[in-house]
Design a protein around this motif. Structure first.
Motif, PDB file in Angstrom:
ATOM      1  N   ARG A 184       1.062  -1.130   0.005  1.00 30.52           N
ATOM      2  CA  ARG A 184      -0.034   0.191  -0.051  1.00 30.52           C
ATOM      3  C   ARG A 184       0.830   1.236   0.013  1.00 30.52           C
ATOM      4  O   ARG A 184       1.986   1.271   0.389  1.00 30.52           O
ATOM      5  N   GLN A 185       0.277   2.227  -0.386  1.00 31.82           N
ATOM      6  CA  GLN A 185       0.824   3.477  -0.598  1.00 31.82           C
ATOM      7  C   GLN A 185       0.081   4.577  -0.186  1.00 31.82           C
ATOM      8  O   GLN A 185      -1.083   5.115  -0.787  1.00 31.82           O
ATOM      9  N   ARG A 225       5.655   3.414  -0.522  1.00 32.45           N
ATOM     10  CA  ARG A 225       4.775   2.088  -0.532  1.00 32.45           C
ATOM     11  C   ARG A 225       5.438   1.144   0.273  1.00 32.45           C
ATOM     12  O   ARG A 225       6.532   0.989   0.700  1.00 32.45           O
ATOM     13  N   TYR A 277      -2.112  -2.225  -3.686  1.00 30.51           N
ATOM     14  CA  TYR A 277      -1.568  -2.894  -4.827  1.00 30.51           C
ATOM     15  C   TYR A 277      -1.189  -4.649  -4.733  1.00 30.51           C
ATOM     16  O   TYR A 277      -0.670  -4.785  -3.565  1.00 30.51           O
ATOM     17  N   TYR A 303       8.641  -4.240  -2.600  1.00 24.64           N
ATOM     18  CA  TYR A 303       7.848  -4.041  -3.865  1.00 24.64           C
ATOM     19  C   TYR A 303       8.679  -4.276  -5.021  1.00 24.64           C
ATOM     20  O   TYR A 303       8.303  -5.235  -5.882  1.00 24.64           O
ATOM     21  N   GLY A 329      -3.673  -1.036  -8.673  1.00 27.61           N
ATOM     22  CA  GLY A 329      -3.880  -0.357  -7.428  1.00 27.61           C
ATOM     23  C   GLY A 329      -5.493  -0.172  -7.353  1.00 27.61           C
ATOM     24  O   GLY A 329      -6.049   0.001  -8.245  1.00 27.61           O
TER      25      GLY A 329
END
Length: 123
Positions: A38-39, A45, A95, A107, A116
């Protein structure tokens, strides 16, 4: 090639639940380690959760342990992230990722990544 398409994001209130899904296509899904990152706005991220190809092992970032559950259905080529007791700090774009090898918490280690889905948790 593996194509990943996330769904299930949305706007919820703190304390609510949400279930994200990721549909995979293109290769033998059951051979792949799957995960979620996630970001949040203005932040890097971060790893959220990952699951082994068989589904027998799952890993979580400390901040979601006990609230989030990652699972997979190899017959349907899907991986899900059940998110309970959501908090405003869970707000982020989530994501879905995949790789033939365990990618850990980086990532860039995952060769395949979805576009996403936005999760917004209001207080």
């Amino acid at each position: 090639q593996v194509q990943l398409v996330e769904s299930g994001g949305g706007l919820v209130q703190a304390g609510d639940s949400l279930r994200l899904s990721c549909a995979a296509s293109g290769r033998t899904f059951s051979n792949y380690h799957m995960g979620w990152f996630r970001q949040a706005p203005g932040k890097e991220r971060e790893f959220v959760a990952a699951i082994s190809p068989s589904g027998g092992n799952a890993y979580y970032i400390d901040s979601v342990k006990g609230r989030f559950t990652i699972s997979r259905d190899n017959a349907k080529n899907t991986v899900s992230l059940q998110m309970n007791s959501l908090k405003p700090e869970d707000t982020a774009v989530y994501y879905c990722v995949a790789d033939r090898f365990a990618g850990g918490t980086s990532y860039l280690n995952y060769d395949y990544r979805g576009q996403g889905t936005q999760v917004t948790v209001s207080s």
